[in-house]
Design an enzyme around this catalytic site. Structure first.
Site, mmCIF file in Angstrom:
data_model
loop_
_atom_site.group_PDB
_atom_site.id
_atom_site.type_symbol
_atom_site.label_atom_id
_atom_site.label_comp_id
_atom_site.label_asym_id
_atom_site.label_seq_id
_atom_site.Cartn_x
_atom_site.Cartn_y
_atom_site.Cartn_z
ATOM 1 C CB ILE A 695 57.603 25.239 -17.616
ATOM 2 C CG1 ILE A 695 57.295 24.229 -18.729
ATOM 3 C CG2 ILE A 695 58.653 24.710 -16.661
ATOM 4 C CD1 ILE A 695 58.492 23.910 -19.603
ATOM 5 N N GLY A 696 54.176 25.935 -17.965
ATOM 6 C CA GLY A 696 53.253 26.667 -18.819
ATOM 7 C C GLY A 696 51.887 26.030 -18.802
ATOM 8 N N GLY A 698 47.968 26.452 -21.031
ATOM 9 C CA GLY A 698 47.226 27.147 -22.070
ATOM 10 C C GLY A 698 45.878 26.528 -22.286
ATOM 11 C CB ALA A 699 43.395 27.108 -24.975
ATOM 12 C CB SER A 700 45.616 22.567 -25.920
ATOM 13 O OG SER A 700 46.951 23.012 -25.845
ATOM 14 C CE LYS A 702 47.636 22.504 -14.477
ATOM 15 N NZ LYS A 702 47.696 22.024 -13.078
ATOM 16 C CG ASP A 824 47.472 29.699 -32.241
ATOM 17 O OD1 ASP A 824 47.358 30.927 -32.353
ATOM 18 O OD2 ASP A 824 47.411 29.109 -31.158
#
Length: 1000
Positions: A695-696, A698-700, A702, A824
């Protein structure tokens, strides 16, 4: 040829006329136009700077003398961008230049300012200037006022700054200046104001030479890394009105010469390491209004003469090691408004007439060893708003006069030895928000007068000897967030009016003699997170409605006489603490709780039956039913086995890729670390890591949506590892995945707050790391707000999201020990639950601030996201809570405008600059999201203002998150008052208002 001659003549005349028109503007105006062309000016700004005018004297920001010569230019907050224009210094009579609060920068060359020979006042504060201070400034012969605060100047202050011929005021606050605080300022005899505060100077002393500045009126050196003793020479500054040496590392005693500052109005020495006794003599300072020597290592008694200063209003001596009694002279100070002496070693009794002759507004004597009675006339002047005396040895009764003290907002008298009844009128004070009386020997009943406590948010009366029933009038205290009365002798049933308290977040009535059935019909408890009714005499069943409470995470009903079954609806709750032991419950346990992890939650209920060994009680009379039950369980088991075999076969076929095979291989080596009670294992998690469930990303890593076998839904974050990790190590970034994992686990594993996403557990195996969170079905705020789903976010919902997120950040900054900086904060890291409640998430780059790190600390790399990064962070890599506050301000602007933090519509600006420039040019309405209902315009505008405060370019101007929470709550309170006054109050403000949504 002759035919064309008239035409040529006409053209020549026209050209000459145009030339004369272009030259109509005088030379000063031409210089100003040159300066404008060198800068980037917002469209439409300075539109009246017209080259056809004879002089620029009527232009925006321009002032002239009687002869028409330009003498001043003032354009503060005009959103001007670019380097300092040298053309301005060609205006021969320019005496005053104010370009503050713009984006002038990055450099300011010495040659650019050297020509400003007539300049007397220069204000370039709150801009984007970097590099070293221009030494040429000291060569300006007429310069009297110089303000460069709030920039990013670095390096030492140039030696030339010790040679200003006429300078009276110099402010360099909040830059990046290095070197020691220079002593050469002592050679500028004209100085009246010197402000060098909040610069990272090298450790050094307070220059003794500053004592030679006979004309000096203001000396501010707060946060300048000063060490050593305060020089006695400062006592020679007879004209000094303001002395601020706070927030440094000064040691040694306060020199008695400081009491010779005959003109002193304010003396700030707090937050150092000063020792010894407070010198006598401050009482003879005729103009002294405020003295703050808190947070040091001072000892000895408070001088008797301190309160003799006739205009003394504020005394802060808290967090020292002072001994002895509060001087009798404190009761005679005619102007004393605020006295804060908490956290010392004071003893003895208080002056008996304290409060009779002084207009006290705040009195805080907490955490001492003061004995005797509270002075009877403590509020005789009627001004008292805060009375804080917790953690002392006070005895006797609470003064009756407090009931007449209608301005009281906060009363904290807990952990003393007070006895007798609480004066009836105290229960119903109209402005009281916090009433803490716990840990005393108080008797009597809770008075029905409590109905008048319209602003009461926190009522803590635990561990006293109070008796009688809880009056039904408590339901009129509509803002009540916490009601803690455990450890008393209260009796009778719970009044049904408790169920109408929509703001209630904590209800703790443990260890009383309450009886009757538990409340029903408490659907207003949307904010209740803790319910503790243990060790009473309640009977009847557990209300199934408890399972509908959306944020309840602490439920303790143990030690009562409750009967019937444990409602299956309780499976809806996400409980950190669950205890219904030692009752008379019976029947089958709900499947979620029928596990070994919940054994202690149900002991002492012999009639309960579940799969936890030792809890299931069966009788011979139920053999037939038991046999049927066994056959039913066997059938279910067989069916489950068939499903399991089919599932395994499918699993093998679906996940024969390398990545999935690696996850499922050697399951015995996976390690699970839980932070809450779990109803699943690591194997349940692994089975759900299907690419179809992503569902997403990012940089760090899944993020997967995992629907577990028991029906529970969780979110699983799989951090990047393997090849990416090697690439990062090869590039010199080290084990970033490990660092992110450890940071998030360290941070979230210990946090318990309704507005921080709940980390349930983590799973690790070699370089594969999984974080398992509660699932937030509405995704991130950014995804909803900036998509076709934005219509789901009406203004009441956006307001709720803003307040929830603010409370989460306030908890991190000011309630966590040590404090945590998120680093962040953005709309994509604010997650929304099913009812659009908000939780702050993604702590992979969070920073824990130890006590020694409270000053901004430099980080090795920039963390954060484009459009959210505070200006000073990008330049300096210094991180503290102010960085988060800026980012949160951007989120508030997103909620108000509906626009992302960066957008092609803004050009080279970000959202903050776009909002500021648009408001300056067109007013507020063009920045407000057109999808919002403008009946809330006043409220939306107030939140916009809070967002702009948070996103101030100068960190010192950003309010703390606790203050932001309070301001957001006040927005709703002010709007409610306005609507009540206009007779337009909608039910929304009673049902969903969040005025007191935090227990902070």
């Amino acid at each position: 040829m002759g035919a064309f001659l008239p035409i040529l003549l006409l053209a020549a005349v026209a050209a000459n006329a145009g030339l004369l028109l272009a030259q109509a503007l005088n030379q000063d105006g031409l210089y100003l136009l040159d300066a404008k062309r060198a800068l980037t000016v917002p469209a439409g700004a300075l539109a009246d700077w017209n080259s056809r005018d004879a002089t620029p004297c009527n232009w925006t920001g321009v002032s002239c003398d009687a002869a028409g010569a330009v003498t001043g230019l003032s354009l503060p907050g005009a959103n001007i961008n670019g380097s300092f224009p040298a053309a301005l210094c060609r205006v021969p009579r320019l005496q005053s230049l104010d370009l503050s609060n713009n984006y002038i920068g990055p450099d300011m060359a010495s040659e650019a300012v050297a020509g400003c020979k007539a300049l007397a006042r220069l204000d370039l504060s709150v801009n984007s200037l970097v590099g070293t201070l221009p030494g040429a400034l000291a060569g300006l012969p007429e310069l009297v006022y110089l303000n460069l605060e709030g920039n990013n100047f670095s390096g030492p202050i140039p030696d030339s700054f010790g040679r200003f011929p006429k300078l009276e005021s110099l402010s360099l606050v909040y830059n990046l200046l290095g070197g020691e605080v220079p002593s050469f300022f002592g050679a500028v005899p004209t100085l009246r104001e010197l402000n060098l505060s909040y610069n990272p100077f090298a450790p050094g002393p307070v220059p003794a030479e500053l004592g030679d500045l006979a004309a000096l009126r203001v000396l501010w050196l707060a946060g300048c890394n000063l060490v050593g003793h305060i020089p006695a020479s400062l006592g020679r500054l007879r004209n000094l009105t303001d002395l601020d040496l706070s927030t440094n590392a000064l040691t040694g005693p306060i020199p008695p010469e400081i009491t010779g500052l005959a003109s002193a109005v304010q003396i700030e020495l707090y937050n150092n390491s000063l020792s010894g006794a407070i010198p006598k003599g401050f009482g003879k300072l005729a103009e002294l209004r405020s003295i703050d020597i808190a947070m040091n290592r001072l000892d000895g008694a408070i001088p008797d003469d301190l309160f003799d200063a006739p205009k003394l209003e504020t005394v802060h001596l808290y967090s020292n090691s002072l001994t002895g009694p509060v001087p009798e002279s404190a009761a005679k100070a005619p102007s004393l408004v605020e006295l804060r002496l908490f956290t010392n070693r004071l003893n003895g009794t208080l002056p008996s007439d304290l409060g009779k002759n002084t207009p006290l507004v705040c009195l805080d004597l907490s955490d001492n060893s003061i004995s005797g009675e509270i002075p009877r006339g403590i509020c005789d002047r009627g001004e008292l708003e805060e009375l804080l005396m917790l953690d002392n040895a006070l005895t006797g009764r609470i003064p009756e006069g407090l009931g007449r003290c209608h301005r009281l907002r906060r009363v904290r008298l807990s952990n003393n030895r007070l006895d007798g009844d609480v004066p009836g009128a105290v229960w119903g004070l109209p402005h009281i928000a916090l009433l803490e009386l716990n840990g005393n020997r108080l008797t009597g009943e809770i008075s029905p007068v409590i109905a008048g406590a319209a602003n009461l948010s926190k009522l803590v009366i635990s561990n006293n000897r109070l008796s009688g029933s809880i009056p039904s009038e408590i339901g009129s205290a509509a803002k009540l967030y916490e009601f803690s009365a455990d450890g008393n002798m209260l009796s009778g049933p719970l009044p049904s009016s408790l169920g109408s308290l929509a703001e209630l977040g904590r209800l703790v009535l443990r260890n009383n003699s309450l009886s009757g059935q538990l409340l029903r019909g408490f659907h207003s408890w949307k904010k209740l997170s803790e319910l503790n009714l243990a060790d009473n005499s309640f009977t009847g069943g557990i209300p199934p409605e408890l399972g509908d409470l959306p944020v309840l995470n602490y439920l303790d009903l143990s030690g009562n006489r409750l009967s019937g079954e444990v409602p299956i609806q309780l499976e809806n709750l996400k409980l950190n603490q669950f205890n219904v032991s030692n009752n008379q419950l019976s029947g089958q346990l709900p499947p979620q709780y029928a596990t070994e992890a919940y054994r202690s939650s149900f002991v002492g209920n012999p009639g309960l039956c579940g799969e936890i060994t030792g809890l299931c009680a069966t009788s011979q009379g139920r053999t037939g039913n038991h046999s049927g039950f066994v056959w039913m369980m066997r059938s279910i088991f067989i069916f489950a086995a068939v499903v399991l075999v089919a599932g395994i076969a499918w699993f093998y076929w679906r996940y024969r890729t390398f990545n999935k095979a690696r996850l499922s291989a050697d399951r015995s080596k996976w390690t699970l670390t839980s932070f809450h009670k779990l109803s699943f294992s690591e194997y349940d998690i692994l089975d759900c890591l299907d690419e179809d469930n992503v569902i997403g990303s990012g940089a760090s890593g899944k993020v997967y949506k995992a629907v577990l076998g028991n029906g529970e839904i969780v979110a699983v974050k799989k951090l990047w590892g393997g090849a990416l990790k090697k690439d990062m190590e090869n590039s010199g970034e080290g084990s970033a995945a490990d660092n992110s994992f450890e940071a998030e686990v360290r941070t979230l594993g210990k946090i318990r707050h309704k507005n921080i996403v709940k980390l349930l557990c983590c799973c690790t195996h070699n370089d594969c790391k999984l974080l398992v969170y509660e699932y937030m079905p509405n995704g991130s705020l950014g995804d909803v707000l900036h998509s076709s789903k934005a219509g789901l976010l009406d203004w009441p919902t956006r307001y709720k999201v803003a307040l929830d997120a603010a409370e989460g950040l306030s908890y991190l900054h000011q309630d966590c020990v040590p404090a945590i900086v998120h680093r962040d904060v953005k709309s994509n890291n604010i997650l929304l639950d099913a009812e659009f409640g908000a939780c702050v998430a993604d702590f992979g780059v969070a920073k824990v601030l130890e006590a020694t790190d409270r000053a901004p600390k430099s980080m090795s790399v920039i963390a954060g996201s484009c459009g959210y990064i505070a200006p000073e962070y990008a330049y300096t890599l210094r991180v503290n809570e102010k960085s988060d506050i800026y980012s949160f301000g951007v989120v508030l602007l997103e909620l108000v405008t509906g626009k992302p933090p960066v957008d092609p519509e803004f050009g080279e600006k970000d959202l903050v600059k776009w909002v500021c420039s648009t408001i300056d040019q067109k007013g507020v309405e063009p920045v407000l999201d057109s999808k919002l209902d403008m009946t809330f315009k006043e409220e939306i505008s107030r939140v916009l203002n809070i967002g702009l405060m948070c996103a101030s370019s100068l960190p010192i101007n950003r309010p703390a998150m606790r203050r932001v929470v309070k301001m957001l709550q006040e927005v709703r309170a002010e709007e409610r008052q306005r609507l009540e006054k206009d007779g337009k109050l909608s039910p929304y403000y009673y049902e969903d208002s969040s005025d007191q949504g935090s227990s902070v």
